[in-house]
Enzyme design. Structure first.
Site, PDB file in Angstrom:
ATOM      1  N   HIS A   1     -45.952 -30.367  12.029  1.00  0.00           N
ATOM      2  CA  HIS A   1     -45.310 -29.077  12.757  1.00  0.00           C
ATOM      3  C   HIS A   1     -45.373 -29.176  13.743  1.00  0.00           C
ATOM      4  O   HIS A   1     -45.212 -28.011  14.815  1.00  0.00           O
ATOM      5  CB  HIS A   1     -46.340 -27.785  12.255  1.00  0.00           C
TER       6      HIS A   1
ATOM      7  N   LEU B   1     -39.920 -34.139   5.720  1.00  0.00           N
ATOM      8  CA  LEU B   1     -39.484 -32.901   6.633  1.00  0.00           C
ATOM      9  C   LEU B   1     -40.339 -31.647   6.038  1.00  0.00           C
ATOM     10  O   LEU B   1     -40.333 -31.689   4.858  1.00  0.00           O
ATOM     11  CB  LEU B   1     -38.186 -32.620   6.592  1.00  0.00           C
ATOM     12  N   ASP B   2     -40.526 -30.718   6.989  1.00  0.00           N
ATOM     13  CA  ASP B   2     -40.984 -29.175   6.281  1.00  0.00           C
ATOM     14  C   ASP B   2     -39.907 -28.773   5.582  1.00  0.00           C
ATOM     15  O   ASP B   2     -39.088 -29.053   5.453  1.00  0.00           O
ATOM     16  CB  ASP B   2     -41.488 -28.300   7.507  1.00  0.00           C
ATOM     17  N   ARG B   3     -40.523 -27.888   4.540  1.00  0.00           N
ATOM     18  CA  ARG B   3     -39.661 -27.377   3.595  1.00  0.00           C
ATOM     19  C   ARG B   3     -38.620 -26.482   4.313  1.00  0.00           C
ATOM     20  O   ARG B   3     -37.330 -26.548   3.796  1.00  0.00           O
ATOM     21  CB  ARG B   3     -40.581 -26.458   2.632  1.00  0.00           C
TER      22      ARG B   3
END
Length: 260
Positions: free
Chosen positions: A172, A74-76
């Site tokens: 994204h 997962l993105d930060r």
């Protein structure tokens, strides 16, 4: 669908507010707060993978290194479910499921503006340009097709709550596609949100993840609680069962952990 609590009793990572969603000999599913990396990068910041390895080492008093493999990320600034593999066999079989797109990933997003009611399927072509990806009008040599489905769950005059099912897993992807349709995710200043949220989260939650168990082959679904401070009211989880949204709420307790 079937899930089994950690050793049939709820357990947590280092802090009673930090849920372990599932654990057996092959899998470990945990809640990731916003702001925490899944895997280490050049910043040298602490990451969820290392924290989980340390937790397993301490929990089972393992004398040597702990095997734990990342099979997705997962993105930060995104919170929610993250699944790790505890054996190489499980890692290989889970990775194949992700490649073959037999995994179902469901997200919740709070976006700017009132999205027309109903459900839609979005198909775009994304091209990576430096630190961001952009939608291009037609396929190019460097573009990738991105597909998702969304449904409007609720809305008011300024924002909407969406449920999103990913059909592809591009970098994204959700953030770009929603921004392109004119409804950026709250807090996502990289992709069009006007202002950041207080702890620089974005209002995107990896809410549920469904996979086939790599050994037993039964279908499992792991669900994340809606975190505290999430920008849409939630009556389904009492506050006592909702973890903090941001990583910094857990960080003081982690500072005292002796890593080996």
């Amino acid at each position: 669908m079937n899930t089994t609590p950690c050793n049939t009793t709820p357990c947590h990572l280092f802090d009673p507010r930090w849920p372990v969603l599932f654990e057996d000999n092959h899998l470990l599913a945990v809640y990731k707060p916003s702001g925490l990396l899944v895997q280490g990068d050049r910043t040298g910041d602490l990451c969820l993978l290392d924290l989980c390895k340390h937790w397993l080492k301490a929990r089972y008093r393992k004398p040597g290194k702990v095997f734990l493999a990342m099979v997705h990320r997962l993105d930060r600034p995104v919170a929610g479910v993250v699944l790790f593999a505890r054996t190489s066999k499980a890692a290989g079989r889970l990775s194949r499921q992700f490649r073959e797109r037999s995994v179902e990933k469901q997200y919740l997003a709070v976006v700017r503006g009132s999205v027309a009611a109903g459900s839609e399927r979005l198909i775009h072509h994304l091209e990576r340009r430096k630190r961001v990806s952009v939608v291009v009008p037609a396929p190019t040599q460097n573009s990738q097709e991105a597909r998702l489905r969304y449904a409007v769950l609720a809305k008011d005059n300024t924002k909407s709550l969406l449920r999103i099912v990913l059909e592809t897993g591009r970098r994204h992807q959700i953030r770009i596609q929603l921004a392109h349709m004119g409804h950026p995710i709250l807090g996502d200043i990289r992709y069009g949100a006007g202002t950041p949220l207080p702890d620089r989260q974005i209002a995107l939650l990896a809410h549920a993840l469904s996979v086939d168990h790599p050994i037993r082959n039964d279908r499992l679904q792991f669900s994340s609680p809606i975190p505290l401070q999430w920008p849409w009211p939630d009556d389904g989880w009492p506050d006592s069962q909702r973890p903090p949204w941001d990583w910094q709420a857990f960080a003081p307790g982690i500072d005292s952990v002796q890593f080996m």
